[in-house]
Design a protein around this motif. Structure first.
Motif, mmCIF file in Angstrom:
data_model
loop_
_atom_site.group_PDB
_atom_site.id
_atom_site.type_symbol
_atom_site.label_atom_id
_atom_site.label_comp_id
_atom_site.label_asym_id
_atom_site.label_seq_id
_atom_site.Cartn_x
_atom_site.Cartn_y
_atom_site.Cartn_z
ATOM 1 N N PHE A 185 0.816 -1.208 0.000
ATOM 2 C CA PHE A 185 0.000 0.000 0.000
ATOM 3 C C PHE A 185 0.853 1.263 0.000
ATOM 4 O O PHE A 185 1.968 1.268 0.539
ATOM 5 C CB PHE A 185 -0.885 0.047 1.254
ATOM 6 C CG PHE A 185 -1.918 -1.038 1.319
ATOM 7 C CD1 PHE A 185 -3.109 -0.927 0.622
ATOM 8 C CD2 PHE A 185 -1.699 -2.174 2.086
ATOM 9 C CE1 PHE A 185 -4.068 -1.920 0.694
ATOM 10 C CE2 PHE A 185 -2.658 -3.176 2.169
ATOM 11 C CZ PHE A 185 -3.850 -3.054 1.460
ATOM 12 N N ASP A 186 0.292 2.334 -0.552
ATOM 13 C CA ASP A 186 0.876 3.649 -0.303
ATOM 14 C C ASP A 186 0.172 4.241 0.922
ATOM 15 O O ASP A 186 -0.632 3.561 1.579
ATOM 16 C CB ASP A 186 0.789 4.550 -1.533
ATOM 17 C CG ASP A 186 -0.633 4.951 -1.908
ATOM 18 O OD1 ASP A 186 -1.570 4.715 -1.114
ATOM 19 O OD2 ASP A 186 -0.818 5.513 -3.006
ATOM 20 N N GLU A 187 0.456 5.494 1.231
ATOM 21 C CA GLU A 187 -0.096 6.088 2.449
ATOM 22 C C GLU A 187 -1.599 6.323 2.362
ATOM 23 O O GLU A 187 -2.261 6.609 3.360
ATOM 24 C CB GLU A 187 0.617 7.413 2.758
ATOM 25 C CG GLU A 187 0.226 8.596 1.879
ATOM 26 C CD GLU A 187 0.865 8.556 0.495
ATOM 27 O OE1 GLU A 187 0.584 9.460 -0.314
ATOM 28 O OE2 GLU A 187 1.659 7.613 0.218
ATOM 29 N N MET A 199 -3.932 2.725 -1.046
ATOM 30 C CA MET A 199 -4.078 2.281 -2.426
ATOM 31 C C MET A 199 -3.015 1.227 -2.724
ATOM 32 O O MET A 199 -1.862 1.351 -2.281
ATOM 33 C CB MET A 199 -3.921 3.445 -3.397
ATOM 34 C CG MET A 199 -4.188 3.053 -4.858
ATOM 35 S SD MET A 199 -4.177 4.469 -5.994
ATOM 36 C CE MET A 199 -2.407 4.781 -6.098
ATOM 37 N N LEU A 200 -3.417 0.191 -3.429
ATOM 38 C CA LEU A 200 -2.478 -0.854 -3.826
ATOM 39 C C LEU A 200 -1.572 -0.302 -4.934
ATOM 40 O O LEU A 200 -2.058 0.089 -5.999
ATOM 41 C CB LEU A 200 -3.240 -2.081 -4.317
ATOM 42 C CG LEU A 200 -4.001 -2.845 -3.225
ATOM 43 C CD1 LEU A 200 -5.032 -3.778 -3.830
ATOM 44 C CD2 LEU A 200 -3.026 -3.628 -2.350
ATOM 45 N N THR A 201 -0.287 -0.281 -4.678
ATOM 46 C CA THR A 201 0.633 0.336 -5.641
ATOM 47 C C THR A 201 0.688 -0.426 -6.953
ATOM 48 O O THR A 201 0.999 0.163 -7.996
ATOM 49 C CB THR A 201 2.042 0.436 -5.026
ATOM 50 O OG1 THR A 201 2.468 -0.872 -4.595
ATOM 51 C CG2 THR A 201 2.055 1.386 -3.838
ATOM 52 N N THR A 245 -7.163 1.174 -6.990
ATOM 53 C CA THR A 245 -7.769 0.124 -6.171
ATOM 54 C C THR A 245 -7.238 0.235 -4.747
ATOM 55 O O THR A 245 -6.023 0.228 -4.520
ATOM 56 C CB THR A 245 -7.465 -1.275 -6.736
ATOM 57 O OG1 THR A 245 -8.009 -1.379 -8.054
ATOM 58 C CG2 THR A 245 -8.085 -2.362 -5.860
ATOM 59 N N PHE A 246 -8.156 0.310 -3.789
ATOM 60 C CA PHE A 246 -7.842 0.485 -2.382
ATOM 61 C C PHE A 246 -8.396 -0.710 -1.599
ATOM 62 O O PHE A 246 -9.192 -1.493 -2.113
ATOM 63 C CB PHE A 246 -8.460 1.785 -1.858
ATOM 64 C CG PHE A 246 -7.992 3.017 -2.576
ATOM 65 C CD1 PHE A 246 -7.155 3.931 -1.958
ATOM 66 C CD2 PHE A 246 -8.395 3.286 -3.890
ATOM 67 C CE1 PHE A 246 -6.713 5.080 -2.622
ATOM 68 C CE2 PHE A 246 -7.960 4.424 -4.564
ATOM 69 C CZ PHE A 246 -7.119 5.319 -3.927
ATOM 70 N N ALA A 247 -7.989 -0.849 -0.348
ATOM 71 C CA ALA A 247 -8.520 -1.929 0.487
ATOM 72 C C ALA A 247 -8.607 -1.451 1.922
ATOM 73 O O ALA A 247 -7.871 -0.549 2.354
ATOM 74 C CB ALA A 247 -7.652 -3.185 0.394
ATOM 75 N N ALA A 289 -11.374 5.624 2.076
ATOM 76 C CA ALA A 289 -12.285 6.540 1.387
ATOM 77 C C ALA A 289 -11.626 7.899 1.173
ATOM 78 O O ALA A 289 -11.755 8.511 0.095
ATOM 79 C CB ALA A 289 -13.576 6.696 2.187
ATOM 80 N N ASP A 290 -10.911 8.373 2.188
ATOM 81 C CA ASP A 290 -10.170 9.622 2.028
ATOM 82 C C ASP A 290 -9.102 9.476 0.938
ATOM 83 O O ASP A 290 -8.881 10.389 0.142
ATOM 84 C CB ASP A 290 -9.521 10.010 3.358
ATOM 85 C CG ASP A 290 -8.724 11.295 3.248
ATOM 86 O OD1 ASP A 290 -9.331 12.366 3.101
ATOM 87 O OD2 ASP A 290 -7.474 11.221 3.306
ATOM 88 N N GLY A 291 -8.452 8.299 0.905
ATOM 89 C CA GLY A 291 -7.459 8.045 -0.129
ATOM 90 C C GLY A 291 -8.058 8.073 -1.526
ATOM 91 O O GLY A 291 -7.439 8.588 -2.475
#
Length: 401
Positions: free
Chosen positions: A350-352, A355-357, A362-364, A391-393
């Motif tokens: 993940f990044d900060e 999000m999947l780099t 795509t986030f988790a 969600a903020d990401g």
């Protein structure tokens, strides 16, 4: 306005939908089961434990190895914030004697109804019986009763849960879809689980289902007071769950583990030895333990089962055994029975923004991530907090930040 897919209709998915829908984005929640929030409702059957009222620094420490990685997320949505959020939905809460926080009704259904009503006002779409089955090109693919369908969105949040309670939807079926994209996933393991013990048939027949109350148990997790339950397979219950991660890891590392039990934490070994020494030898062993040590039948049975030679021990050794009875464990119970699971998508993926780099856009969130926590409201709070962070990401991503 961006189009956002949230895959998984548990607490994490619903919280992400609330944040994004409230910000004016077009949100669709996909859920494989016929209804959303099923695990939340199951948790509420025994009293919905929302969070914990202990000091925030102590709260964060409960997440063990993942504590530092989760700290910013938990700082942004604390236990106090959880209670305020519930109040905003019309659900008042209270702090129990153990510090655990519950709705005043103890139930999950009023909260879930109010939550879904809020999502409806935000224009959130919920599609049930849509089981995610990976990607087809840049589109999300779902299996439905009418056959496979695909959708495209500006961003996606995965909130599919871990590997416990598969009957409620958390079955880790998503692992292959991410693994084939090169996403590293720590193997799942049971957390907050019971353990198998090699009980005799006589012991099972007499004591299975009975609680062992007012004991102190020790492991690599430290010494914790509470109670547990004798099951047909071994031991389970809140005190066992508090030690589960340490015991599971020791079993994995060494092949053996024991839970050390103080059956009479209110008396010192010297006092117990003196009290036992005063009992007439003509008394049965059970009566000597009852009158001299205050042991009830289940504790006496446990002592006999684990230490068959206990009746022949002199008072000093018997007292020492009562204060430190080593209960050998065979293995954790299957992950399908566990309250929660350890393992999941490794933090390095993940990044900060969560999000999947390897998969931009795509986030988790929630139990898909590689963290674990004891029972006591920590699981739900981290699911909600990571969902808000994801969600903020998403909003930062769609805005180019």
């Amino acid at each position: 306005m961006a189009t956002i897919a949230i895959i998984g209709g548990g607490p994490a998915g619903l919280m992400a939908a609330e944040v994004l829908g409230g910000a004016g984005h077009a949100v669709t929640v996909f859920e494989a089961m016929p209804t959303v929030g099923r695990k939340l409702l199951m948790a509420g059957k025994s009293g919905l434990n929302l969070t914990h009222a202990e000091p925030h620094s102590d709260f964060v420490a409960r997440y063990g190895a993942a504590a530092e990685r989760l700290r910013p997320t938990l700082d942004s949505f604390t236990a106090t914030d959880v209670r305020d959020w519930c109040r905003g939905l019309g659900v008042e809460t209270f702090v129990g004697s153990s510090g655990r926080v519950f709705p005043t009704s103890m139930k999950a259904s009023p909260l879930l109804r109010a939550w879904l009503a809020r999502l409806e006002t935000f224009g959130v779409t919920v599609r049930t019986r849509h089981r995610w089955s990976g990607w087809m090109g840049d589109a999300l693919r779902f299996e439905t009763p009418q056959g496979p369908v695909t959708y495209r969105f500006d961003a996606t949040i995965l909130t599919l849960g871990g590997a416990s309670w598969p009957g409620l939807g958390s079955d880790a079926a998503w692992v292959p879809w991410l693994a084939e994209k090169g996403v590293a996933i720590a193997p799942f393991a049971p957390a907050n689980c019971g353990f198998d013990v090699g009980w005799s048939s006589v012991f099972i027949e007499r004591f299975a289902g009975q609680p062992v109350k007012s004991v102190r148990a020790s492991s690599d997790a430290g010494a914790i007071a509470g109670e547990f339950v004798i099951s047909r397979h071994g031991v389970e219950g809140s005190l066992v769950y508090a030690h589960a991660a340490a015991l599971r890891d020791r079993l994995a590392a060494t092949g053996s583990a024991a839970l050390t039990l103080d059956l009479m934490p209110g008396r010192t070994a010297d006092r117990l030895a003196a009290d036992l020494a005063r009992q007439p030898q003509k008394l049965s062993f059970s009566n000597r333990l009852r009158k001299g040590a205050g042991l009830d039948p289940v504790k006496t049975g446990l002592l006999r089962e684990v230490m068959p030679e206990a009746a022949a021990l002199p008072p000093e050794q018997l007292a020492a055994t009562i204060k430190a009875l080593k209960l050998p464990l065979l293995r954790p119970r299957p992950i399908e029975e566990a309250i929660s699971s350890a393992g999941g998508i490794r933090w390095s993926e993940f990044d900060e923004r969560l999000m999947l780099t390897r998969l931009p856009g795509t986030f988790a969130a929630g139990e898909m991530l590689d963290w674990e926590a004891p029972t006591g409201g920590y699981l739900l709070t981290a699911c909600l907090a990571t969902a808000r962070a994801a969600a903020d990401g998403v909003m930062r991503w769609v805005e180019g930040r």
